[in-house]
Motif scaffolding. Sequence first.
Motif, PDB file in Angstrom:
ATOM      1  N   THR A 246     -16.759  -4.803  23.197  1.00  0.00           N
ATOM      2  CA  THR A 246     -16.670  -6.214  22.614  1.00  0.00           C
ATOM      3  C   THR A 246     -15.581  -6.047  21.550  1.00  0.00           C
ATOM      4  N   GLN A 247     -14.357  -6.784  21.714  1.00  0.00           N
ATOM      5  CA  GLN A 247     -13.460  -6.821  20.969  1.00  0.00           C
ATOM      6  C   GLN A 247     -13.076  -8.102  20.269  1.00  0.00           C
ATOM      7  N   VAL A 248     -13.073  -8.112  18.976  1.00  0.00           N
ATOM      8  CA  VAL A 248     -12.890  -9.446  17.961  1.00  0.00           C
ATOM      9  C   VAL A 248     -11.684  -9.170  17.235  1.00  0.00           C
ATOM     10  N   ARG A 249     -11.065 -10.386  17.403  1.00  0.00           N
ATOM     11  CA  ARG A 249      -9.517 -10.363  16.497  1.00  0.00           C
ATOM     12  C   ARG A 249      -9.754 -11.734  15.624  1.00  0.00           C
ATOM     13  N   LEU A 250      -9.656 -11.414  14.398  1.00  0.00           N
ATOM     14  CA  LEU A 250      -9.578 -12.280  13.392  1.00  0.00           C
ATOM     15  C   LEU A 250      -8.440 -12.690  12.389  1.00  0.00           C
ATOM     16  N   ASP A 251      -8.042 -14.085  12.770  1.00  0.00           N
ATOM     17  CA  ASP A 251      -6.828 -14.683  11.853  1.00  0.00           C
ATOM     18  C   ASP A 251      -7.190 -14.964  10.406  1.00  0.00           C
ATOM     19  N   ALA A 274     -13.406  -4.598  15.897  1.00  0.00           N
ATOM     20  CA  ALA A 274     -13.143  -5.493  15.198  1.00  0.00           C
ATOM     21  C   ALA A 274     -11.511  -5.226  14.602  1.00  0.00           C
ATOM     22  N   GLU A 275     -10.667  -6.395  14.772  1.00  0.00           N
ATOM     23  CA  GLU A 275      -9.364  -6.390  13.662  1.00  0.00           C
ATOM     24  C   GLU A 275      -9.189  -7.502  13.198  1.00  0.00           C
ATOM     25  N   LEU A 276      -9.315  -7.292  11.861  1.00  0.00           N
ATOM     26  CA  LEU A 276      -8.954  -8.279  10.760  1.00  0.00           C
ATOM     27  C   LEU A 276      -7.242  -8.304  10.651  1.00  0.00           C
ATOM     28  N   THR A 277      -6.778  -9.301  11.446  1.00  0.00           N
ATOM     29  CA  THR A 277      -5.359  -9.270  11.300  1.00  0.00           C
ATOM     30  C   THR A 277      -4.733 -10.428  10.444  1.00  0.00           C
ATOM     31  N   GLY A 278      -5.669 -11.242   9.832  1.00  0.00           N
ATOM     32  CA  GLY A 278      -5.192 -12.357   9.016  1.00  0.00           C
ATOM     33  C   GLY A 278      -5.756 -12.068   7.517  1.00  0.00           C
ATOM     34  N   THR A 299     -23.825   3.472  20.135  1.00  0.00           N
ATOM     35  CA  THR A 299     -22.994   2.430  19.525  1.00  0.00           C
ATOM     36  C   THR A 299     -21.863   3.121  18.572  1.00  0.00           C
ATOM     37  N   GLN A 300     -20.703   2.529  19.090  1.00  0.00           N
ATOM     38  CA  GLN A 300     -19.441   2.842  18.670  1.00  0.00           C
ATOM     39  C   GLN A 300     -18.797   1.681  17.963  1.00  0.00           C
ATOM     40  N   LEU A 301     -18.880   1.720  16.497  1.00  0.00           N
ATOM     41  CA  LEU A 301     -18.354   0.702  15.850  1.00  0.00           C
ATOM     42  C   LEU A 301     -16.739   1.008  15.092  1.00  0.00           C
ATOM     43  N   GLU A 302     -16.116   0.067  15.363  1.00  0.00           N
ATOM     44  CA  GLU A 302     -14.571   0.426  14.669  1.00  0.00           C
ATOM     45  C   GLU A 302     -14.208  -0.955  14.006  1.00  0.00           C
ATOM     46  N   VAL A 303     -14.062  -0.795  12.825  1.00  0.00           N
ATOM     47  CA  VAL A 303     -13.371  -1.948  12.154  1.00  0.00           C
ATOM     48  C   VAL A 303     -12.174  -1.653  11.512  1.00  0.00           C
ATOM     49  N   ARG A 304     -11.102  -2.267  11.711  1.00  0.00           N
ATOM     50  CA  ARG A 304      -9.774  -2.153  11.357  1.00  0.00           C
ATOM     51  C   ARG A 304      -9.390  -3.483  10.444  1.00  0.00           C
ATOM     52  N   VAL A 333     -11.176   1.545   9.067  1.00  0.00           N
ATOM     53  CA  VAL A 333      -9.663   1.819   8.925  1.00  0.00           C
ATOM     54  C   VAL A 333      -9.009   0.854   8.265  1.00  0.00           C
ATOM     55  N   VAL A 334      -8.493   1.325   7.056  1.00  0.00           N
ATOM     56  CA  VAL A 334      -7.783   0.399   6.320  1.00  0.00           C
ATOM     57  C   VAL A 334      -6.369   0.424   6.240  1.00  0.00           C
TER      58      VAL A 334
END
Length: 440
Positions: A246-251, A274-278, A299-304, A333-334
Amino acid sequence: MNSVPSPFVRAALDAASATPASGIAWLDAARRENLEAFAAAGLPEGRNEAWKYTPLRALSQRALALADRTVAAGLAVDPSNYALPGVEGACVVFVDGAFRGDLSSLDGHGIELVPLAVALAEQPEPLRFALAHRYPHGAADAFAHLNAALATDGLVVRVTDGVVASRPLHVVHLSSGVQPDSAWHVRLLIEIGKHAALDVVEHFATAGDAAQLGTVVANVNVREGGRLGLMALQDASTATTLVRRTQVRLDAGAEATVHALELGGAMVRHELQAELTGDRSRFDSRGVFALSGRQHVDTQLEVRHMARDTASDALWRGVADGRSRGVFRGAIVVAEGADGTDASLSNKNLLLSGQAEIDTKPELEIYADEVKAAHGATIGQLDERSLFYLRSRGIPSAEARSLLTLAFCRAALESLPNAVLREHLGERLVAHLPTGPAAD
């Protein structure tokens, strides 16, 4: 990879050769490239860091045929197998990976729901970015390659700018139990417009106990100011192998909250990215796995965090009984320039048996200044003092253990806003938890 393909890889190549071309040049090229990448790298082995705790040796020796869509389309299905209280909106049903229009209700009350095959036939170009995506990590991306090469069924969801869906969308993946030693693949594409909102319940259910492999790849884009609520209930059969991404991209200003309850399956892996791009976007996740027997859940959780003033909060619980094994990797990851990030991750686990195992690996990478970040992980057993207190009040040992385990797990579900569904999930969790004394 060994020069001689495994039975699993050979069967996948045979399935691809029997799958008709779509007639869409870019899509057929993408499927071919993903199949070639899968054939070249094969399944990940133990020395692959991303898969070190989830061995696939047994799966590699299984020659799984592609599930027959004609058989799946003709199966009689009892809706009670996937009915959920508090979820009465649109419902999209896949049986052994095949879309079942006769079981589905596509009235989305303001949201657009289109089966993937229909969307590709009518207007394929908007889907190009997602379906032609290249996965760069070789064997670590084996199941994403496989899904991209073989998934012909799926769902496209679009929520128009400003539309707030009044009812949750129920997406069901049902294993029929009549197609053993088969594999199915589903693709989900969800687009939530600016200042729009949608709640989704993704449900993995079973009507029979057949040894199947299922893969699901979901791409979710939440535009500026939008909101996503996702509840994933995994209660597949005890013979199922299930791999999801599940890939989530947030503006900018977008928010997403994911809840997950993992109960079923023989070998299950969920990669939640999850990618917090905005700027000012937020991603929260809550999850529980409750395992028994010889179950294996990874479960592999990755928040960027990629933009300024973003936030994330992750709270995950795990319980393992019998000879089961749970795996949790939580990575934050920040990125450089993502100043003002506020991120936290907590993973706590209980071992209810001396033969159960849980592996947890929190990771934190920070390349920015002015950041608040924290993570922690624990593995332990039920508190003997609390157990003694309950028993001293006349509560039998088995019931006391069940109450304490439930309280431990419920912390990850109590923020689910759908009260009716939340209560039902608590009951499902209670039914799944062990009731006997701890194993030595």
